[in-house]
Design a protein around this motif. Structure first.
Motif, PDB file in Angstrom:
ATOM      1  N   HIS A 140      -8.308  -9.982   0.640  1.00  0.00           N
ATOM      2  CA  HIS A 140      -8.128  -8.537   0.431  1.00  0.00           C
ATOM      3  C   HIS A 140      -9.449  -7.779   0.331  1.00  0.00           C
ATOM      4  O   HIS A 140      -9.463  -6.556   0.432  1.00  0.00           O
ATOM      5  CB  HIS A 140      -7.288  -8.283  -0.824  1.00  0.00           C
ATOM      6  CG  HIS A 140      -7.961  -8.649  -2.112  1.00  0.00           C
ATOM      7  ND1 HIS A 140      -8.123  -9.963  -2.516  1.00  0.00           N
ATOM      8  CD2 HIS A 140      -8.512  -7.879  -3.089  1.00  0.00           C
ATOM      9  CE1 HIS A 140      -8.735  -9.980  -3.690  1.00  0.00           C
ATOM     10  NE2 HIS A 140      -8.987  -8.734  -4.051  1.00  0.00           N
ATOM     11  N   LYS A 146      -8.515  -9.034   5.947  1.00  0.00           N
ATOM     12  CA  LYS A 146      -7.556  -7.925   6.046  1.00  0.00           C
ATOM     13  C   LYS A 146      -6.980  -7.825   7.453  1.00  0.00           C
ATOM     14  O   LYS A 146      -5.797  -7.490   7.627  1.00  0.00           O
ATOM     15  CB  LYS A 146      -8.225  -6.611   5.636  1.00  0.00           C
ATOM     16  CG  LYS A 146      -8.519  -6.520   4.149  1.00  0.00           C
ATOM     17  CD  LYS A 146      -8.967  -5.125   3.735  1.00  0.00           C
ATOM     18  CE  LYS A 146     -10.316  -4.742   4.320  1.00  0.00           C
ATOM     19  NZ  LYS A 146     -10.748  -3.396   3.884  1.00  0.00           N
ATOM     20  N   ILE A 173     -10.012  -3.252  -2.828  1.00  0.00           N
ATOM     21  CA  ILE A 173      -8.606  -2.912  -3.015  1.00  0.00           C
ATOM     22  C   ILE A 173      -8.043  -3.774  -4.138  1.00  0.00           C
ATOM     23  O   ILE A 173      -8.181  -5.001  -4.118  1.00  0.00           O
ATOM     24  CB  ILE A 173      -7.808  -3.155  -1.718  1.00  0.00           C
ATOM     25  CG1 ILE A 173      -8.281  -2.207  -0.617  1.00  0.00           C
ATOM     26  CG2 ILE A 173      -6.309  -2.971  -1.965  1.00  0.00           C
ATOM     27  CD1 ILE A 173      -7.618  -2.455   0.724  1.00  0.00           C
ATOM     28  N   LYS A 178      -1.658  -0.364  -1.904  1.00  0.00           N
ATOM     29  CA  LYS A 178      -2.800   0.124  -1.121  1.00  0.00           C
ATOM     30  C   LYS A 178      -3.151  -0.868  -0.016  1.00  0.00           C
ATOM     31  O   LYS A 178      -3.519  -0.467   1.099  1.00  0.00           O
ATOM     32  CB  LYS A 178      -4.007   0.310  -2.051  1.00  0.00           C
ATOM     33  CG  LYS A 178      -5.270   0.804  -1.360  1.00  0.00           C
ATOM     34  CD  LYS A 178      -5.124   2.234  -0.893  1.00  0.00           C
ATOM     35  CE  LYS A 178      -6.454   2.826  -0.454  1.00  0.00           C
ATOM     36  NZ  LYS A 178      -7.116   2.131   0.636  1.00  0.00           N
ATOM     37  N   LEU A 179      -3.028  -2.168  -0.291  1.00  0.00           N
ATOM     38  CA  LEU A 179      -3.314  -3.181   0.720  1.00  0.00           C
ATOM     39  C   LEU A 179      -2.290  -3.100   1.851  1.00  0.00           C
ATOM     40  O   LEU A 179      -2.647  -3.195   3.033  1.00  0.00           O
ATOM     41  CB  LEU A 179      -3.311  -4.576   0.102  1.00  0.00           C
ATOM     42  CG  LEU A 179      -3.701  -5.729   1.037  1.00  0.00           C
ATOM     43  CD1 LEU A 179      -5.102  -5.536   1.591  1.00  0.00           C
ATOM     44  CD2 LEU A 179      -3.608  -7.074   0.317  1.00  0.00           C
ATOM     45  N   GLU A 182      -3.148  -0.054   3.930  1.00  0.00           N
ATOM     46  CA  GLU A 182      -4.300  -0.277   4.800  1.00  0.00           C
ATOM     47  C   GLU A 182      -3.935  -1.217   5.953  1.00  0.00           C
ATOM     48  O   GLU A 182      -4.453  -1.075   7.064  1.00  0.00           O
ATOM     49  CB  GLU A 182      -5.479  -0.843   4.021  1.00  0.00           C
ATOM     50  CG  GLU A 182      -6.719  -0.991   4.880  1.00  0.00           C
ATOM     51  CD  GLU A 182      -8.016  -1.050   4.086  1.00  0.00           C
ATOM     52  OE1 GLU A 182      -8.990  -1.624   4.600  1.00  0.00           O
ATOM     53  OE2 GLU A 182      -8.057  -0.518   2.953  1.00  0.00           O
ATOM     54  N   GLU A 197     -16.815  -3.903   0.090  1.00  0.00           N
ATOM     55  CA  GLU A 197     -15.667  -4.303  -0.722  1.00  0.00           C
ATOM     56  C   GLU A 197     -15.788  -5.736  -1.232  1.00  0.00           C
ATOM     57  O   GLU A 197     -15.216  -6.085  -2.264  1.00  0.00           O
ATOM     58  CB  GLU A 197     -14.379  -4.143   0.087  1.00  0.00           C
ATOM     59  CG  GLU A 197     -14.098  -2.700   0.489  1.00  0.00           C
ATOM     60  CD  GLU A 197     -13.017  -2.600   1.542  1.00  0.00           C
ATOM     61  OE1 GLU A 197     -11.975  -3.270   1.390  1.00  0.00           O
ATOM     62  OE2 GLU A 197     -13.211  -1.850   2.526  1.00  0.00           O
TER      63      GLU A 197
END
Length: 257
Positions: A140, A146, A173, A178-179, A182, A197
């Protein structure tokens, strides 16, 4: 560009016919193949008879059309068992590394949706980011992680079921919603970003690699320090990464719908 001196028109026609028949789940008549590929009906007929003799196609007596048999699947499976993602990706990784001068990584899904590094080409710059082949890390917070999660809903849910989204930096994240959000954006644009990140001062681009079944096989990415990875520079690198990921996916048998 292909040197016309070495072209083999007969072989080219055979391959064009096989690729046409593989693209659509249907049977084809001699006339349909001839019209679609601009090959004379006489040539199409002779080629089909030879392919039928070799058991690559079979004729439907009910309507005199032809369709592929499982023999091509056998050949494809045989090849798939001999190649590895690392071998296929090496030329594209080198092209991406040389085109960006930044560290280029190749990853695959690891245990429970984590990201596994399977290959790396070091940056050509004196100050560089380096990972470790064989290392697994959280998906993540990673551009390549991702990208893989985004293109495999099952992998995303597996990851969320077994991992707390612990932040590595203030930009990480930490919320499953939210993940997921995205992931939708990544699928829409075709690539993912890591904007400090996973590590402060580090930016990365990740692009998915698909296999012949249309499933996620891995990801290729570029990682570099923020002072070289401006947003303008990253925009340019995204195009290179997309081009090379497509080349790898096609080598694995993937055809975009």
């Amino acid at each position: 560009m292909t040197n016309k001196k070495y072209k083999a028109p007969a072989a080219e026609k055979v391959l064009d016919i096989l690729e046409l028949m593989a693209r659509e789940n249907k049977s084809f008549s001699v006339t349909e193949i001839s019209n679609t590929l601009s090959i004379t009906t006489n040539s199409v007929f002779r080629i089909l008879k030879e392919l039928e003799e070799k058991k690559y196609i079979q004729k439907r007596e009910s309507d005199s059309t032809y369709q592929l048999t499982g023999k091509l699947y056998y050949l494809g499976s045989s090849i798939a068992n001999r190649i590895t993602l690392k071998e296929v990706a090496e030329p594209s990784m080198r092209a991406l590394r040389d085109g960006t001068r930044e560290t280029t990584l190749l990853t695959r899904p690891g245990s429970l949706g984590r990201t596994l590094v399977v290959d790396q080409l070091e940056s050509l710059e004196p100050i560089k980011f380096l990972s470790t082949v064989g290392l697994e890390y959280p998906s993540h917070t990673s551009a390549m992680g991702k990208a893989m999660l985004a293109y495999s809903p099952d992998l995303l849910e597996l990851y969320l079921a077994h991992h707390e989204l612990e932040p590595a930096t203030p930009g990480s994240i930490a919320d499953p919603a939210k993940l997921r959000e995205e992931a939708e954006q990544i699928r829409s644009q075709g690539y993912s970003l890591d904007m400090e990140e996973s590590c402060e001062g580090l930016r990365c681009i990740g692009v998915p690699i698909m296999n012949a079944a249309g499933q996620i096989e891995g990801a290729i990415g570029v990682s570099g320090p923020i002072f070289r990875m401006s947003k303008k520079t990253m925009d340019r690198y995204i195009g290179l990464a997309l081009e090379q990921s497509q080349a790898i996916s096609e080598q694995l048998g993937y055809r975009k719908p």
